[in-house]
Design a protein around this motif. Structure first.
Motif, PDB file in Angstrom:
ATOM      1  N   TYR A 173      64.162 -27.400 -37.815  1.00 20.04           N
ATOM      2  CA  TYR A 173      64.558 -28.722 -37.358  1.00 20.04           C
ATOM      3  C   TYR A 173      65.568 -28.713 -36.253  1.00 20.04           C
ATOM      4  N   GLN A 174      66.603 -27.843 -36.377  1.00 16.19           N
ATOM      5  CA  GLN A 174      67.697 -27.633 -35.232  1.00 16.19           C
ATOM      6  C   GLN A 174      67.026 -26.981 -33.844  1.00 16.19           C
ATOM      7  N   ALA A 175      65.999 -25.953 -34.270  1.00 15.28           N
ATOM      8  CA  ALA A 175      65.196 -25.622 -32.979  1.00 15.28           C
ATOM      9  C   ALA A 175      64.585 -26.750 -32.212  1.00 15.28           C
ATOM     10  N   PHE A 176      63.825 -27.390 -33.114  1.00 13.41           N
ATOM     11  CA  PHE A 176      62.958 -28.560 -32.280  1.00 13.41           C
ATOM     12  C   PHE A 176      64.199 -29.674 -31.885  1.00 13.41           C
ATOM     13  N   LEU A 177      65.148 -29.834 -32.236  1.00  8.27           N
ATOM     14  CA  LEU A 177      66.286 -30.858 -31.660  1.00  8.27           C
ATOM     15  C   LEU A 177      66.794 -30.090 -30.417  1.00  8.27           C
ATOM     16  N   ALA A 178      66.796 -28.750 -30.399  1.00  2.00           N
ATOM     17  CA  ALA A 178      67.380 -28.118 -29.091  1.00  2.00           C
ATOM     18  C   ALA A 178      66.266 -28.346 -28.100  1.00  2.00           C
ATOM     19  N   ARG A 179      65.061 -28.035 -28.384  1.00  2.00           N
ATOM     20  CA  ARG A 179      64.119 -28.421 -27.364  1.00  2.00           C
ATOM     21  C   ARG A 179      63.968 -29.624 -26.988  1.00  2.00           C
ATOM     22  N   CYS A 180      64.094 -30.619 -27.811  1.00  4.72           N
ATOM     23  CA  CYS A 180      64.003 -32.079 -27.277  1.00  4.72           C
ATOM     24  C   CYS A 180      65.419 -32.258 -26.504  1.00  4.72           C
ATOM     25  N   ARG A 181      66.684 -31.887 -26.732  1.00  7.82           N
ATOM     26  CA  ARG A 181      67.620 -32.034 -25.924  1.00  7.82           C
ATOM     27  C   ARG A 181      67.544 -31.225 -24.479  1.00  7.82           C
ATOM     28  N   THR A 182      66.537 -30.352 -24.381  1.00  2.87           N
ATOM     29  CA  THR A 182      66.403 -29.822 -23.018  1.00  2.87           C
ATOM     30  C   THR A 182      65.349 -30.623 -22.337  1.00  2.87           C
TER      31      THR A 182
ATOM     32  N   ASP B 168      62.861 -32.809 -44.696  1.00  2.00           N
ATOM     33  CA  ASP B 168      62.071 -32.587 -45.726  1.00  2.00           C
ATOM     34  C   ASP B 168      60.620 -33.054 -45.247  1.00  2.00           C
ATOM     35  N   GLU B 169      60.405 -34.115 -44.876  1.00  2.00           N
ATOM     36  CA  GLU B 169      59.372 -34.728 -44.560  1.00  2.00           C
ATOM     37  C   GLU B 169      58.155 -33.729 -43.314  1.00  2.00           C
ATOM     38  N   PHE B 170      58.973 -33.773 -42.228  1.00  2.00           N
ATOM     39  CA  PHE B 170      58.467 -33.114 -41.098  1.00  2.00           C
ATOM     40  C   PHE B 170      58.344 -31.824 -40.944  1.00  2.00           C
ATOM     41  N   PHE B 171      59.443 -30.907 -41.444  1.00  2.00           N
ATOM     42  CA  PHE B 171      59.869 -29.567 -41.344  1.00  2.00           C
ATOM     43  C   PHE B 171      59.602 -28.657 -42.813  1.00  2.00           C
ATOM     44  N   GLY B 172      59.148 -29.478 -43.518  1.00  2.00           N
ATOM     45  CA  GLY B 172      59.200 -28.543 -44.914  1.00  2.00           C
ATOM     46  C   GLY B 172      60.327 -28.147 -45.494  1.00  2.00           C
ATOM     47  N   GLY B 173      61.425 -29.107 -45.316  1.00  2.00           N
ATOM     48  CA  GLY B 173      62.827 -28.485 -45.673  1.00  2.00           C
ATOM     49  C   GLY B 173      63.532 -27.450 -44.729  1.00  2.00           C
ATOM     50  N   ASN B 174      62.802 -27.019 -43.898  1.00  2.00           N
ATOM     51  CA  ASN B 174      63.592 -25.968 -43.058  1.00  2.00           C
ATOM     52  C   ASN B 174      64.450 -26.562 -42.075  1.00  2.00           C
ATOM     53  N   ALA B 175      65.626 -26.563 -42.370  1.00  2.00           N
ATOM     54  CA  ALA B 175      66.744 -27.191 -41.554  1.00  2.00           C
ATOM     55  C   ALA B 175      66.998 -26.476 -40.061  1.00  2.00           C
ATOM     56  N   ALA B 176      66.724 -25.151 -40.271  1.00  2.00           N
ATOM     57  CA  ALA B 176      66.633 -24.227 -38.885  1.00  2.00           C
ATOM     58  C   ALA B 176      65.778 -24.790 -37.938  1.00  2.00           C
TER      59      ALA B 176
ATOM     60  N   LEU C  13      62.721 -36.738 -35.622  1.00  2.00           N
ATOM     61  CA  LEU C  13      64.086 -36.282 -35.489  1.00  2.00           C
ATOM     62  C   LEU C  13      64.747 -37.118 -36.380  1.00  2.00           C
ATOM     63  N   GLY C  14      64.204 -38.067 -37.105  1.00  2.00           N
ATOM     64  CA  GLY C  14      64.891 -38.778 -38.328  1.00  2.00           C
ATOM     65  C   GLY C  14      65.625 -40.011 -37.576  1.00  2.00           C
ATOM     66  N   HIS C  15      65.384 -40.630 -36.442  1.00  2.00           N
ATOM     67  CA  HIS C  15      65.815 -41.649 -35.959  1.00  2.00           C
ATOM     68  C   HIS C  15      64.946 -42.976 -35.869  1.00  2.00           C
ATOM     69  N   PRO C  16      64.459 -43.548 -37.001  1.00  2.00           N
ATOM     70  CA  PRO C  16      63.527 -44.645 -36.916  1.00  2.00           C
ATOM     71  C   PRO C  16      64.013 -46.028 -36.087  1.00  2.00           C
TER      72      PRO C  16
END
Length: 245
Positions: free
Chosen positions: A156-165, A146-154, A200-203
């Motif tokens: 968020y998942q795309a950003f998470l995938a890039r981070c995991r790369t 909600d805070e960083f991706f405007g509520g767009n879960a998809a 990513l939501g990991h404070p």
């Protein structure tokens, strides 16, 4: 069906591709353990076929990692593609989760049978996977979404995938910097990871990155007094990155 082939011999990669071209398979090839772990960190596979004699790290290291990190392996069936495996070696590999062995040279029929067997197991597992996914709460990391991706879960998942790369490369860089006393590059890395982990939501992990950033800055001014603190801080942060892969 998604198949990962870990084989450094280009001719064998082509042979496997030809053998499976008529199967319902999407084949991805890589030539080392590190490439394989990167691929597994960014996408799911139904079947992993790996050689043992690979450049750099041995294939056993890949299998040990997948045993110790089942979230990285997912539902993938593990197959070893190698020559001259004795009974003792096979037993050891079975304890690491290997369910099938393909000898070198391998026939088309054996490769195709291996793929079809993995495909059948995938179909059997699909209903259970769907039921499990239906129970996952959508509120996981909802605050960050909600805070960083405007509520767009998809998104968020795309950003998470890039981070995991990127995380495996960050881990390599961080290890080298902490070991060699390269505190300025380590400080820059920790500063970047602090923002990424918070997004990513990991404070808690972000707080570890911030602490390492500050410790690395102090070590830049006085290396001898803070060497152990830097190494300990990096160890804690790396453990968090490994958990997120």
């Amino acid at each position: 069906m998604r198949v990962l082939l870990v084989e450094d011999d280009a001719s064998l990669q082509r042979f496997v591709a030809m053998a499976l071209e008529d199967e319902d398979v999407r084949l991805q090839g890589c030539t080392s353990v590190d490439e394989a772990l990167l691929a597994l960190a960014t996408q799911a596979f139904d079947l992993v076929i790996t050689d043992l004699m690979l450049p750099g790290r041995h294939g056993n290291e890949l299998l040990v990692t997948l045993r110790d990190r089942p979230n990285l392996r997912g539902q993938a069936q593990l197959v070893v593609f190698s020559a001259g495996l004795n009974v003792q070696v096979r037993q050891q590999l079975e304890t690491l989760g290997v369910t099938r062995f393909l000898s070198k040279p391998c026939s088309l029929a054996d490769l195709q049978a291996c793929a079809r067997e993995a495909g059948a197991l995938r179909q059997q597992a699909a209903p259970a996977d769907q039921a499990a996914s239906a129970t996952v709460t959508p509120s996981v990391h909802r605050a960050a979404i909600d805070e960083f991706f405007g509520g767009n879960a998809a998104l968020y998942q795309a950003f998470l995938a890039r981070c995991r790369t990127q995380f495996p490369q960050d881990i390599t860089l961080g290890r080298e910097a902490a070991t060699q006393g390269l505190y300025q590059p380590l400080r820059h890395l920790a500063h970047s990871l602090k923002s990424v982990l918070l997004t990513l939501g990991h404070p808690a992990a972000a707080a570890l990155a911030r602490e390492l950033e500050e410790t690395a800055q102090r070590a830049t001014d006085d290396p001898g007094a803070h060497r152990e603190a830097v190494q300990a801080g990096w160890t804690r942060l790396e453990a968090e990155l490994q958990r997120l892969l």
